[in-house]
Design an enzyme around this catalytic site. Structure first.
Site, PDB file in Angstrom:
ATOM      1  N   ARG A   1       5.455  44.084  30.078  1.00 17.39           N
ATOM      2  CA  ARG A   1       4.527  43.105  30.645  1.00 17.39           C
ATOM      3  C   ARG A   1       3.164  43.203  29.981  1.00 17.39           C
ATOM      4  O   ARG A   1       2.916  44.076  29.156  1.00 17.39           O
ATOM      5  CB  ARG A   1       4.389  43.324  32.172  1.00 17.39           C
TER       6      ARG A   1
ATOM      7  N   CYS B   1      10.025  29.497  36.714  1.00 16.80           N
ATOM      8  CA  CYS B   1       9.925  30.366  35.546  1.00 16.80           C
ATOM      9  C   CYS B   1      10.728  31.632  35.755  1.00 16.80           C
ATOM     10  O   CYS B   1      10.776  32.504  34.907  1.00 16.80           O
ATOM     11  CB  CYS B   1       8.465  30.666  35.192  1.00 16.80           C
TER      12      CYS B   1
ATOM     13  N   ARG C   1       1.084  43.832  24.786  1.00 14.38           N
ATOM     14  CA  ARG C   1       2.478  44.052  24.394  1.00 14.38           C
ATOM     15  C   ARG C   1       2.599  44.600  22.981  1.00 14.38           C
ATOM     16  O   ARG C   1       3.383  45.507  22.720  1.00 14.38           O
ATOM     17  CB  ARG C   1       3.271  42.749  24.490  1.00 14.38           C
TER      18      ARG C   1
ATOM     19  N   LYS D   1       4.820  25.640  29.129  1.00 12.25           N
ATOM     20  CA  LYS D   1       5.922  26.350  29.788  1.00 12.25           C
ATOM     21  C   LYS D   1       5.479  27.120  31.011  1.00 12.25           C
ATOM     22  O   LYS D   1       6.301  27.503  31.825  1.00 12.25           O
ATOM     23  CB  LYS D   1       6.703  27.214  28.808  1.00 12.25           C
ATOM     24  N   ASP D   2       4.177  27.335  31.176  1.00  7.98           N
ATOM     25  CA  ASP D   2       3.680  28.013  32.371  1.00  7.98           C
ATOM     26  C   ASP D   2       3.380  27.054  33.519  1.00  7.98           C
ATOM     27  O   ASP D   2       3.015  27.492  34.610  1.00  7.98           O
ATOM     28  CB  ASP D   2       2.419  28.817  32.036  1.00  7.98           C
TER      29      ASP D   2
ATOM     30  N   ARG E   1      15.621  34.705  30.766  1.00  6.01           N
ATOM     31  CA  ARG E   1      16.261  33.788  29.826  1.00  6.01           C
ATOM     32  C   ARG E   1      16.580  34.479  28.501  1.00  6.01           C
ATOM     33  O   ARG E   1      17.704  34.385  27.991  1.00  6.01           O
ATOM     34  CB  ARG E   1      15.308  32.612  29.578  1.00  6.01           C
ATOM     35  N   ARG E   2      15.595  35.194  27.953  1.00  8.83           N
ATOM     36  CA  ARG E   2      15.828  35.886  26.678  1.00  8.83           C
ATOM     37  C   ARG E   2      16.852  36.989  26.860  1.00  8.83           C
ATOM     38  O   ARG E   2      17.778  37.131  26.059  1.00  8.83           O
ATOM     39  CB  ARG E   2      14.514  36.481  26.160  1.00  8.83           C
TER      40      ARG E   2
HETATM   41  C1  DPM Z   1       7.190  31.962  30.891  1.00 10.86           C
HETATM   42  C2  DPM Z   1       8.028  32.959  30.369  1.00 10.86           C
HETATM   43  C3  DPM Z   1       7.212  33.794  29.577  1.00 10.86           C
HETATM   44  C4  DPM Z   1       5.878  33.271  29.647  1.00 10.86           C
HETATM   45  C5  DPM Z   1       9.515  33.083  30.632  1.00 10.86           C
HETATM   46  C6  DPM Z   1      10.400  32.712  29.420  1.00 10.86           C
HETATM   47  C7  DPM Z   1       7.652  35.013  28.848  1.00 10.86           C
HETATM   48  C8  DPM Z   1       7.623  36.218  29.773  1.00 10.86           C
HETATM   49  C9  DPM Z   1       8.034  37.491  29.122  1.00 10.86           C
HETATM   50  C10 DPM Z   1       7.554  30.864  31.798  1.00 10.86           C
HETATM   51  N1  DPM Z   1       5.905  32.186  30.482  1.00 10.86           N
HETATM   52  O1  DPM Z   1       9.949  32.350  28.345  1.00 10.86           O
HETATM   53  O2  DPM Z   1      11.637  32.800  29.563  1.00 10.86           O
HETATM   54  O3  DPM Z   1       8.364  37.549  27.922  1.00 10.86           O
HETATM   55  O4  DPM Z   1       8.004  38.490  29.837  1.00 10.86           O
HETATM   56  C11 DPM Z   1       4.070  32.810  27.916  1.00 10.86           C
HETATM   57  C12 DPM Z   1       3.917  33.009  26.508  1.00 10.86           C
HETATM   58  C13 DPM Z   1       3.407  31.793  25.997  1.00 10.86           C
HETATM   59  C14 DPM Z   1       3.230  30.946  27.071  1.00 10.86           C
HETATM   60  C15 DPM Z   1       4.228  34.232  25.749  1.00 10.86           C
HETATM   61  C16 DPM Z   1       5.659  34.298  25.229  1.00 10.86           C
HETATM   62  C17 DPM Z   1       3.038  31.460  24.562  1.00 10.86           C
HETATM   63  C18 DPM Z   1       3.989  30.458  23.928  1.00 10.86           C
HETATM   64  C19 DPM Z   1       3.857  29.020  24.381  1.00 10.86           C
HETATM   65  C20 DPM Z   1       4.616  33.784  28.972  1.00 10.86           C
HETATM   66  N2  DPM Z   1       3.609  31.600  28.221  1.00 10.86           N
HETATM   67  O5  DPM Z   1       6.587  33.643  25.734  1.00 10.86           O
HETATM   68  O6  DPM Z   1       5.865  35.064  24.240  1.00 10.86           O
HETATM   69  O7  DPM Z   1       2.736  28.474  24.429  1.00 10.86           O
HETATM   70  O8  DPM Z   1       4.896  28.436  24.690  1.00 10.86           O
END
Ligand code: DPM
Length: 358
Positions: free
Chosen positions: A165, A259, A171, A96-97, A147-148
């Site tokens: 953050r 993102c 966190r 997702k990143d 999104r959340r």
């Molecule tokens: C992206 C988002 C977030 C990450 C945006 C989203 C969360 C940012 C936040 C694109 N990347 O999800 O809407 O909560 O401020 C990220 C996490 C993981 C990968 C941590 C998480 C782990 C889960 C995975 C940060 N990137 O989302 O809790 O491998 O999918």
């Protein structure tokens, strides 16, 4: 450029490859890289893996909301530079990143079996036993994900939302050691990988909060020209996950989302059908366009016989049925076009502007 893998001469005279894996320094990134290293070691007992850890812009700017930094390849750029300079051969990311278009010269050579893709609620210890429904009014929920926040604001209007953050360790610390947040929302997959599954008090189903494109899946990024490494990592592909994630990424790409836009998805493979639900939201969740489409994916069909590489939204999967990959990509584009026809562009443009302005 192919075949630039280092060779090490062992004491017994045996020659073996040294594969260098680049990783970010965060604990989650290390765990993810180690898990892929473990899989590769099982499959290729003779390889030598070396892990090279680096910090990225995303790790350095810990206090700005992700959606405000505006750099799509935040967590990936330094690692890609190292790939390009041949300092490493493989980089493991959370899918997702990774942006839906990778810079030229790079490709995703493997998408591993997805963990639970849903978001999870982690409560402040003082709220043990409560849910988003039963938390006191005006409780503050920590999330920096547009999104959340969009989905949860609409669904739980009695709650308040604030940015949080930092990496997962930071966190959880901010949650537990202060009184700023009643709960935070994190991806279940990350929590599970960190060994913190016991902190999950609630998994959010699609009626509460749909997940991000690619959430829960690990991706292996490599040099697109490095045929040896590409072939080596391709066995890690999990066909169902690849098809789901290609449809999700095609959906996001067609919407021109990164993102930093409130876009969410839900996918399922049932038999030979692939189902994709996708949605776009205004920042407060009040405006929402959502639809579901499906397509036939013949996973067992013959793989592409042409020598020409087929790349779908950045993913190279020559060992997966090419007709299924094409169908998955088309599904994502078709669903995006259906939402664009209903006005998705306006919702996203407004959301982007408002987010940039605050
Ligand atoms: C992206 C988002 C977030 C990450 C945006 C989203 C969360 C940012 C936040 C694109 N990347 O999800 O809407 O909560 O401020 C990220 C996490 C993981 C990968 C941590 C998480 C782990 C889960 C995975 C940060 N990137 O989302 O809790 O491998 O999918």
């Amino acid at each position: 450029m192919s075949g630039n893998v280092s060779i090490s001469q062992e004491e017994n005279g045996k020659v073996s490859q040294v594969i260098r894996m680049g990783t970010r320094k965060s604990q989650l990134a290390r765990i993810q890289t180690d898990s892929v290293a473990g899989r590769l070691k099982e499959l290729y007992p003779d390889i030598h893996l070396e892990i090279v850890a680096m910090s990225t812009i995303g790790d350095k700017i810990l206090d700005t909301a992700l959606s405000k930094i505006g750099e799509k390849s935040l967590f990936t750029k330094e690692l890609e530079n190292a790939l390009e300079r041949n300092e490493v051969d493989i980089v493991v990311h959370s899918l997702k990143d990774l942006p839906t278009s990778l810079p030229p010269g790079f490709t995703i050579g493997a998408v591993l079996q997805r963990e639970n893709p849903h978001d999870a609620v982690v409560l402040h210890p003082k709220n043990a036993g409560l849910t988003l429904d039963s938390l006191p009014e005006k409780s503050v929920i920590g999330t920096s994900s547009l999104r959340r926040a969009a989905q949860l604001k609409k669904r739980f209007p009695q709650l308040e939302f604030a940015n949080i953050r930092g990496n997962l360790n930071t966190r959880l610390k901010k949650l537990d050691e202060k009184d700023d947040y009643a709960a935070i929302i994190l991806a279940a997959a990350g929590l599970k990988r960190m060994g913190w599954e016991s902190r999950i008090s609630q998994i959010l189903g699609p009626e509460d909060c749909m997940y991000a494109v690619g959430q829960g899946a690990l991706a292996v990024e490599v040099r697109a020209q490095d045929k040896d490494i590409l072939e080596m990592v391709s066995v890690l592909h999990h066909p169902d996950t690849v098809l789901r994630c290609i449809s999700e990424r095609a959906f996001l790409k067609q919407l021109e989302g990164g993102c930093s836009v409130p876009v969410a998805v839900h996918t399922e493979v049932k038999g030979s059908m692939l189902y994709l639900t996708g949605a776009v939201y205004s920042l407060d969740g009040a405006d929402c366009l959502k639809d579901t489409m499906q397509t036939v994916v013949e996973i067992d069909n013959k793989v592409s016989e042409s020598a020409q590489e087929c790349v779908h939204v950045g993913v190279t999967a020559n060992n997966v049925s090419s007709s299924a990959l094409e169908a998955a990509e088309k599904l994502g584009m078709d669903l995006a076009n259906a939402l664009l026809n209903k006005g998705a562009k306006d919702i996203l443009t407004t959301a982007r502007k408002l987010n940039d302005a605050r």
